[in-house]
Design an enzyme around this catalytic site. Sequence first.
Site, PDB file in Angstrom:
ATOM      1  N   ASN A 156       0.812  -1.233   0.000  1.00 45.14           N
ATOM      2  CA  ASN A 156       0.000   0.000   0.000  1.00 45.14           C
ATOM      3  C   ASN A 156       0.838   1.272   0.000  1.00 45.14           C
ATOM      4  O   ASN A 156       0.416   2.289  -0.534  1.00 45.14           O
ATOM      5  CB  ASN A 156      -1.025  -0.008   1.138  1.00 45.14           C
ATOM      6  CG  ASN A 156      -0.416  -0.071   2.501  1.00 45.14           C
ATOM      7  OD1 ASN A 156       0.758  -0.391   2.659  1.00 45.14           O
ATOM      8  ND2 ASN A 156      -1.198   0.240   3.513  1.00 45.14           N
ATOM      9  N   GLU A 255       4.627  -3.586  12.330  1.00 47.25           N
ATOM     10  CA  GLU A 255       3.642  -2.539  12.033  1.00 47.25           C
ATOM     11  C   GLU A 255       2.480  -3.243  11.346  1.00 47.25           C
ATOM     12  O   GLU A 255       2.553  -3.575  10.167  1.00 47.25           O
ATOM     13  CB  GLU A 255       4.258  -1.484  11.098  1.00 47.25           C
ATOM     14  CG  GLU A 255       5.411  -0.719  11.695  1.00 47.25           C
ATOM     15  CD  GLU A 255       4.974   0.275  12.760  1.00 47.25           C
ATOM     16  OE1 GLU A 255       3.756   0.490  12.935  1.00 47.25           O
ATOM     17  OE2 GLU A 255       5.850   0.837  13.432  1.00 47.25           O
ATOM     18  N   GLU A 467       8.518   3.372  14.228  1.00 46.99           N
ATOM     19  CA  GLU A 467       9.311   3.799  13.075  1.00 46.99           C
ATOM     20  C   GLU A 467       9.244   5.312  12.988  1.00 46.99           C
ATOM     21  O   GLU A 467       8.174   5.902  13.154  1.00 46.99           O
ATOM     22  CB  GLU A 467       8.765   3.154  11.803  1.00 46.99           C
ATOM     23  CG  GLU A 467       8.944   1.641  11.828  1.00 46.99           C
ATOM     24  CD  GLU A 467       8.608   0.968  10.509  1.00 46.99           C
ATOM     25  OE1 GLU A 467       7.583   1.310   9.904  1.00 46.99           O
ATOM     26  OE2 GLU A 467       9.377   0.075  10.100  1.00 46.99           O
TER      27      GLU A 467
HETATM   28  P1  NAP Z   1       0.354  -8.869   4.018  1.00 49.79           P
HETATM   29  O1  NAP Z   1      -0.453  -9.753   3.168  1.00 49.79           O
HETATM   30  O2  NAP Z   1       0.556  -9.229   5.437  1.00 49.79           O
HETATM   31  O3  NAP Z   1       1.738  -8.698   3.249  1.00 49.79           O
HETATM   32  C1  NAP Z   1       2.783  -7.894   3.739  1.00 49.79           C
HETATM   33  C2  NAP Z   1       4.093  -8.472   3.304  1.00 49.79           C
HETATM   34  O4  NAP Z   1       4.242  -9.761   3.895  1.00 49.79           O
HETATM   35  C3  NAP Z   1       4.233  -8.679   1.799  1.00 49.79           C
HETATM   36  O5  NAP Z   1       5.557  -8.448   1.412  1.00 49.79           O
HETATM   37  C4  NAP Z   1       3.884 -10.143   1.641  1.00 49.79           C
HETATM   38  O6  NAP Z   1       4.427 -10.738   0.488  1.00 49.79           O
HETATM   39  C5  NAP Z   1       4.522 -10.709   2.882  1.00 49.79           C
HETATM   40  N1  NAP Z   1       4.036 -12.019   3.262  1.00 49.79           N
HETATM   41  C6  NAP Z   1       2.950 -12.699   2.830  1.00 49.79           C
HETATM   42  N2  NAP Z   1       2.898 -13.911   3.400  1.00 49.79           N
HETATM   43  C7  NAP Z   1       3.958 -13.995   4.222  1.00 49.79           C
HETATM   44  C8  NAP Z   1       4.456 -15.008   5.088  1.00 49.79           C
HETATM   45  N3  NAP Z   1       3.829 -16.174   5.251  1.00 49.79           N
HETATM   46  N4  NAP Z   1       5.573 -14.752   5.785  1.00 49.79           N
HETATM   47  C9  NAP Z   1       6.219 -13.585   5.661  1.00 49.79           C
HETATM   48  N5  NAP Z   1       5.811 -12.600   4.842  1.00 49.79           N
HETATM   49  C10 NAP Z   1       4.684 -12.800   4.145  1.00 49.79           C
HETATM   50  O7  NAP Z   1      -0.226  -7.395   4.062  1.00 49.79           O
HETATM   51  P2  NAP Z   1      -0.641  -6.485   2.847  1.00 49.79           P
HETATM   52  O8  NAP Z   1      -1.949  -6.969   2.350  1.00 49.79           O
HETATM   53  O9  NAP Z   1       0.480  -6.362   1.888  1.00 49.79           O
HETATM   54  O10 NAP Z   1      -0.789  -5.068   3.567  1.00 49.79           O
HETATM   55  C11 NAP Z   1      -1.947  -4.665   4.155  1.00 49.79           C
HETATM   56  C12 NAP Z   1      -1.855  -4.797   5.659  1.00 49.79           C
HETATM   57  O11 NAP Z   1      -0.701  -4.096   6.118  1.00 49.79           O
HETATM   58  C13 NAP Z   1      -3.028  -4.144   6.352  1.00 49.79           C
HETATM   59  O12 NAP Z   1      -3.451  -4.935   7.419  1.00 49.79           O
HETATM   60  C14 NAP Z   1      -2.444  -2.829   6.849  1.00 49.79           C
HETATM   61  O13 NAP Z   1      -3.137  -2.283   7.938  1.00 49.79           O
HETATM   62  C15 NAP Z   1      -1.058  -3.222   7.184  1.00 49.79           C
HETATM   63  N6  NAP Z   1      -0.173  -2.052   7.181  1.00 49.79           N
HETATM   64  C16 NAP Z   1       0.298  -1.615   8.379  1.00 49.79           C
HETATM   65  C17 NAP Z   1       1.103  -0.496   8.419  1.00 49.79           C
HETATM   66  C18 NAP Z   1       1.637   0.011   9.716  1.00 49.79           C
HETATM   67  O14 NAP Z   1       2.552   0.832   9.684  1.00 49.79           O
HETATM   68  N7  NAP Z   1       1.129  -0.442  10.846  1.00 49.79           N
HETATM   69  C19 NAP Z   1       1.432   0.176   7.233  1.00 49.79           C
HETATM   70  C20 NAP Z   1       0.928  -0.305   6.028  1.00 49.79           C
HETATM   71  C21 NAP Z   1       0.130  -1.440   6.025  1.00 49.79           C
HETATM   72  P3  NAP Z   1       3.527 -10.987  -0.820  1.00 49.79           P
HETATM   73  O15 NAP Z   1       3.100  -9.649  -1.277  1.00 49.79           O
HETATM   74  O16 NAP Z   1       4.486 -11.624  -1.761  1.00 49.79           O
HETATM   75  O17 NAP Z   1       2.387 -11.857  -0.426  1.00 49.79           O
END
Ligand code: NAP
Length: 490
Positions: A156, A255, A467
Amino acid sequence: MAITLPNHDEHLLIGGAWTEATGGERFDVTDPASGGRVGSVPNGTREDVTAAIDAAAAALPGWRSSSALSRARILRKAADIMRERAGEIAETMTAEQGKALPEAKGEVEYAASFFEWFAGEAERIYGEIAPPMNTDNRVLVLRQPVGVVAAITPWNFPAAMMTRKLGPAMAAGCTSVVKPASATPLTAALVLRCIEDAGAPAGVVNLVTSRDAGMVADTIFNDPRVRKISFTGSTEIGKDLIRASAEQVKRLSLELGGHAPYIIFDDADLEPAVDGLIASKYRNAGQTCVCANRAFVQRGIYADFLALLKQKVEAMTVGHGLAEGTQIGPLINDAAVDKADEHVQDAVAKGATLVTGGVRLTDGEYANGSFYAPTIIDGVTREMDIFYEETFGPVAGLTVFDTEDEAIDYANDSIYGLASYFHTRDYARLMRVAERLEYGIVGANAGIISAANAPFGGMKQSGYGREGGSVGIDEYLDVKYVLLGAVGTV
Ligand code: NAP
């Protein structure tokens, strides 16, 4: 208007060399607004992840012993180069992620600001001399780089979520392996090229793109040379990483998801409150971890607030992020559209009123993309999924309240604790409410809260670690105590 997509093929970065994956496979990156191809990246393998860790480990002794000033200079130069290339990076980001181009340009600036901020922090990694209990001794406290770190980042904010990890890591003297989200690897590669062109020695930052995130994580968590992992993403994956970290007691920063409440008290200025909610809710089509997901509006201002919100939301332009005038782009994929729609349908079935939107956009220019109309639902209650779950889409759910206690009770009723917001002109209430909200970030009369100079992070299931700010670099430093014995008493 005909949209021309970038056509950009990228590589892994391992030890200063841009390479193909050992298996030779690549995967395409697509535009969520049109389904068109934007480029491709190598599908990194376990051997590639290990090679990236090898490179980071080899670069570590030189980098951690380099002067803070030289690290700071490289970070400042990387920020300058990012700004020079802002147009190209932003266009690529919009093409692979979907956000409107002005937002993408804003993200490039925001991302560069982390390099600049942490360049300053690199120069101020102070230790301590503590008073000894035994006056014959001296007590020193050193702060030293943790070593090789791994950064796993979401789609995102493909540039900023990476630079707010790499900025402090580089400043502290750590070397890194980055695994970006597979939906947005091209932006990640462009940012790493800026770091490389700023003069970072080979191996200080390494990039492994891969479709097999589980394999990448498994390799990282099982390699004793990786001392710390910083992850931004969903709470669900974050919990898996906590479990994985136990085996080698890896340091983690997490995060994770958010579910921000947005409270508007009767005494708020109406228009700034509406604009604040819109900025918080609809930015990046509702796909930010700090997005308002629940708006609580006091009864006296409710009707006016809803009317103005409806008017402004209905005037928003939805389209391709690269098209002139677009304010809201597509969601990242069809599954994200399904989730937003499920929240709306669930709420309406349980008694909420659909004020505007609530539909997938599928005709004409929207036909091949993942679009959802900006939506407002009124009368949200605790029985509805949207009250407790992160929507990650352009859906604002409103609930009316009468008292301050009721608003706080609603707002804190969440497993998440990342961002929260409220509007009031009463200074005593402002202080009181800010203290009572169980969130790591509070926006008081402000809908946009992220900045490199402020500590960003969550409470509860939104994760741990911070962060940015003056504490952001601590995540990449070990504290070491040195007792100097038999020095003598003066
Ligand atoms: P996600 O599905 O958890 O993916 C995040 C990262 O983790 C991607 O690089 C993904 O790779 C990787 N990943 C997927 N499966 C994994 C596994 N089994 N082990 C280790 N890494 C793995 O999250 P997203 O859909 O990209 O992002 C949305 C989420 O992020 C939302 O919940 C949002 O609130 C949160 N977010 C939090 C913050 C904060 O600062 N708190 C900031 C931004 C977003 P792939 O893409 O290759 O699957």
